[in-house]
Write a protein that holds these residues in place. Structure first.
Motif, PDB file in Angstrom:
ATOM      1  N   ARG A  96      24.726  39.038   3.139  1.00 51.27           N
ATOM      2  CA  ARG A  96      25.065  38.130   2.153  1.00 51.27           C
ATOM      3  C   ARG A  96      26.044  38.249   1.283  1.00 51.27           C
ATOM      4  NH1 ARG A  96      20.544  39.449   3.160  1.00 51.27           N
ATOM      5  NH2 ARG A  96      19.215  39.722   0.970  1.00 51.27           N
ATOM      6  N   GLY A  97      26.114  39.591   0.915  1.00 48.99           N
ATOM      7  CA  GLY A  97      27.790  39.888   0.237  1.00 48.99           C
ATOM      8  C   GLY A  97      28.537  39.490   0.485  1.00 48.99           C
ATOM      9  N   ALA A  98      29.049  40.285   1.995  1.00 51.39           N
ATOM     10  CA  ALA A  98      29.735  40.246   3.021  1.00 51.39           C
ATOM     11  C   ALA A  98      29.823  38.280   2.949  1.00 51.39           C
ATOM     12  CB  ALA A  98      29.830  40.963   4.153  1.00 51.39           C
ATOM     13  N   PHE A  99      29.199  37.523   3.862  1.00 48.64           N
ATOM     14  CA  PHE A  99      29.534  36.320   3.774  1.00 48.64           C
ATOM     15  C   PHE A  99      30.073  35.610   2.737  1.00 48.64           C
ATOM     16  CE2 PHE A  99      27.866  32.109   4.247  1.00 48.64           C
ATOM     17  CZ  PHE A  99      28.345  31.497   4.519  1.00 48.64           C
ATOM     18  N   LEU A 100      29.363  35.792   1.389  1.00 44.14           N
ATOM     19  CA  LEU A 100      30.147  34.825  -0.560  1.00 44.14           C
ATOM     20  C   LEU A 100      31.031  34.756  -0.094  1.00 44.14           C
ATOM     21  CD1 LEU A 100      27.086  34.980  -2.030  1.00 44.14           C
ATOM     22  CD2 LEU A 100      27.257  33.067  -0.464  1.00 44.14           C
ATOM     23  N   SER A 101      32.372  36.749   0.165  1.00 41.00           N
ATOM     24  CA  SER A 101      33.493  37.152  -0.231  1.00 41.00           C
ATOM     25  C   SER A 101      34.043  35.996   1.246  1.00 41.00           C
ATOM     26  CB  SER A 101      32.986  37.765  -0.392  1.00 41.00           C
ATOM     27  OG  SER A 101      32.629  38.770   1.339  1.00 41.00           O
ATOM     28  N   GLY A 102      32.850  35.325   1.794  1.00 49.42           N
ATOM     29  CA  GLY A 102      34.112  35.373   3.384  1.00 49.42           C
ATOM     30  C   GLY A 102      34.658  35.896   4.079  1.00 49.42           C
ATOM     31  N   ARG A 103      34.135  37.400   4.716  1.00 53.37           N
ATOM     32  CA  ARG A 103      33.855  38.504   5.854  1.00 53.37           C
ATOM     33  C   ARG A 103      33.536  37.864   6.404  1.00 53.37           C
ATOM     34  NH1 ARG A 103      33.427  43.751   2.506  1.00 53.37           N
ATOM     35  NH2 ARG A 103      31.858  42.029   1.110  1.00 53.37           N
ATOM     36  N   TYR A 104      33.677  36.698   7.012  1.00 55.10           N
ATOM     37  CA  TYR A 104      32.436  35.895   8.559  1.00 55.10           C
ATOM     38  C   TYR A 104      32.932  36.623   9.397  1.00 55.10           C
ATOM     39  CZ  TYR A 104      33.285  31.932   5.420  1.00 55.10           C
ATOM     40  OH  TYR A 104      33.210  31.225   4.262  1.00 55.10           O
ATOM     41  N   GLY A 105      33.982  36.909  10.210  1.00 51.60           N
ATOM     42  CA  GLY A 105      34.493  38.313  11.031  1.00 51.60           C
ATOM     43  C   GLY A 105      33.861  39.572  10.830  1.00 51.60           C
ATOM     44  N   LEU A 106      33.472  39.992   9.948  1.00 55.43           N
ATOM     45  CA  LEU A 106      32.501  40.894   9.466  1.00 55.43           C
ATOM     46  C   LEU A 106      31.116  40.771   9.672  1.00 55.43           C
ATOM     47  CD1 LEU A 106      31.979  44.211   9.259  1.00 55.43           C
ATOM     48  CD2 LEU A 106      31.940  43.181   5.963  1.00 55.43           C
ATOM     49  N   VAL A 107      30.689  39.500   9.750  1.00 57.03           N
ATOM     50  CA  VAL A 107      29.190  39.485   9.639  1.00 57.03           C
ATOM     51  C   VAL A 107      28.937  39.245  11.252  1.00 57.03           C
ATOM     52  CG1 VAL A 107      27.882  37.446   9.108  1.00 57.03           C
ATOM     53  CG2 VAL A 107      29.083  38.243   7.425  1.00 57.03           C
ATOM     54  N   TYR A 108      30.162  38.668  11.380  1.00 59.20           N
ATOM     55  CA  TYR A 108      29.921  38.125  12.608  1.00 59.20           C
ATOM     56  C   TYR A 108      29.487  39.353  14.096  1.00 59.20           C
ATOM     57  CZ  TYR A 108      31.006  36.825  18.266  1.00 59.20           C
ATOM     58  OH  TYR A 108      31.483  36.114  19.679  1.00 59.20           O
ATOM     59  N   ASP A 109      30.274  40.152  13.826  1.00 55.95           N
ATOM     60  CA  ASP A 109      30.359  41.625  14.772  1.00 55.95           C
ATOM     61  C   ASP A 109      29.087  42.028  14.707  1.00 55.95           C
ATOM     62  OD1 ASP A 109      33.593  41.412  15.722  1.00 55.95           O
ATOM     63  OD2 ASP A 109      34.209  42.164  14.152  1.00 55.95           O
ATOM     64  N   GLN A 110      28.839  41.914  12.823  1.00 51.86           N
ATOM     65  CA  GLN A 110      27.468  42.521  12.977  1.00 51.86           C
ATOM     66  C   GLN A 110      26.244  42.047  13.414  1.00 51.86           C
ATOM     67  OE1 GLN A 110      26.120  43.628   8.594  1.00 51.86           O
ATOM     68  NE2 GLN A 110      27.713  45.468   8.442  1.00 51.86           N
ATOM     69  N   ILE A 111      26.372  40.713  13.443  1.00 48.73           N
ATOM     70  CA  ILE A 111      25.425  39.775  14.587  1.00 48.73           C
ATOM     71  C   ILE A 111      25.056  40.345  15.567  1.00 48.73           C
ATOM     72  CG2 ILE A 111      24.017  37.750  15.067  1.00 48.73           C
ATOM     73  CD1 ILE A 111      25.591  36.503  12.454  1.00 48.73           C
ATOM     74  N   ALA A 112      26.779  40.536  16.142  1.00 43.80           N
ATOM     75  CA  ALA A 112      26.341  40.415  17.917  1.00 43.80           C
ATOM     76  C   ALA A 112      25.962  42.083  18.014  1.00 43.80           C
ATOM     77  CB  ALA A 112      28.523  39.985  18.302  1.00 43.80           C
ATOM     78  N   GLN A 113      26.524  42.831  17.520  1.00 47.03           N
ATOM     79  CA  GLN A 113      26.031  44.664  17.099  1.00 47.03           C
ATOM     80  C   GLN A 113      24.664  44.389  17.741  1.00 47.03           C
ATOM     81  OE1 GLN A 113      29.298  48.248  16.501  1.00 47.03           O
ATOM     82  NE2 GLN A 113      30.160  46.245  15.536  1.00 47.03           N
TER      83      GLN A 113
END
Length: 333
Positions: A170-187
């Motif tokens: 949630r910290g990454a999402f709320l700070s706008g690091r959508y690519g990081l959240v996407y990559d983590q879910i995908a992995q």
């Protein structure tokens, strides 16, 4: 082509480019804003409706079939998990016609105990069997390295988990690091791959109570689906507010829009705070009215709950004896 590659191809088609920070930000912030008043009014209206007068027993049995019976406490023991499984297998010892729940949901280190206790009843809930769901990725906070999250997931799958409930960063999402959240879910999705090439189902927990706005919940829902989640789930049950009808309605609308655009059906799981059958019925109605009654099956909708089953069984017993005191039912037009 792996599931991860197929998901990425679908994401690229929807996004019109690779799912990096810039592309995801452009897409997610280009979504229509959520009319909070309108959403809450729609949810309130659906909450006053129900199902056919003749379908009380059907509604209660359907709720049971959609429950992930859960124990997620630091004090959990193998004995407690065996007791949970016994309840899942035979919810009402006095009535053998009572259906089984969809799954038991436990911490990853308890998966082996759950699998062993289920025995021959371990399997696909769409076939009347019971799945084992495991929370993973440093549940409930999600505060760990990606390597630990992936190991957490892979270990649970290797132990026999059929479903993985992961938490987003949630910290990454709320700070706008959508690519990081996407990559983590995908992995994490790829870590759900079994030795035979099949995959455990992945539920992506948004923890809506920490996302602050309906717009954020909508964006996180889209992000979870784009990255390959099989389900989007409201909450861990450890943060308030947890599941609410407006939030679940919003997530169902996102799933509906994804299906209209791609033909793919994604599941939704409200979790946390749903304790009474009268409230669960409101969710059934909301599902039927928003995405259709075909979603009312275990591979597309679940209730994450620990106490809901007891109230449903009580209302089911009262219905049998003529002392039913649950919600009234009206026809959906």
């Amino acid at each position: 082509m792996t599931t991860q590659e197929l998901s990425r191809r679908a994401a690229v088609d929807v996004l019109g480019g690779e799912p990096d920070d810039a592309t995801l930000r452009r897409f997610l912030h280009g979504l229509p804003g959520v009319d909070a008043v309108g959403l809450e009014q729609r949810a309130a209206g659906l909450g006053t409706r129900s199902i056919k007068t003749t379908s009380k027993a059907w509604a209660l049995d359907t709720i049971i079939k959609l429950i992930d019976l859960t124990t997620l406490e630091g004090s959990d023991t193998p004995g407690k998990v065996r007791s949970l499984v016994a309840k899942a297998k035979n919810p009402d010892a006095a009535d053998p016609s009572t259906p089984r729940v969809a799954a038991v949901c436990v911490y990853g280190d308890m998966v082996g105990d759950a699998v062993a206790a289920l025995g021959d009843l371990h399997g696909d809930p769409d076939d009347g069997l019971i799945s084992v769901a495991a929370v993973a990725t440093a549940f409930p906070s999600g505060r760990s390295s990606l390597a630990i999250k992936l190991a957490d997931t892979a270990e649970a799958v290797a132990a026999g988990a059929d479903e993985i409930d992961m938490v987003i960063d949630r910290g990454a999402f709320l700070s706008g690091r959508y690519g990081l959240v996407y990559d983590q879910i995908a992995q994490v999705k790829e870590a759900c791959r079994r030795a035979d090439g099949s995959y455990a189902s992945l539920k992506v927990i948004l923890e809506t109570g920490e996302l602050n706005t309906y717009d954020n919940i909508k964006r996180a829902s889209w992000l979870g689906i784009l990255a390959g989640g099989d389900f989007i789930k409201t909450s861990t049950g450890k943060v308030q507010p947890a599941a609410t009808l407006p939030t679940t309605l919003l997530m169902l609308e996102t799933v509906r829009d994804w299906h209209r655009g791609t033909g793919e059906r994604i599941g939704v799981k409200p979790a946390g705070g749903i304790r009474a059958s009268k409230d669960a019925v409101k969710y059934l109605v909301t599902v039927a009215e928003t995405v259709g009654e075909e979603w009312l099956q275990p591979h597309l909708f679940r209730f994450g709950a620990s106490s809901l089953l007891n109230d449903v069984l009580l209302q089911r017993q009262k219905l049998t004896t003529g002392h039913y005191s649950g919600p009234d039912y009206v026809t959906i037009d």
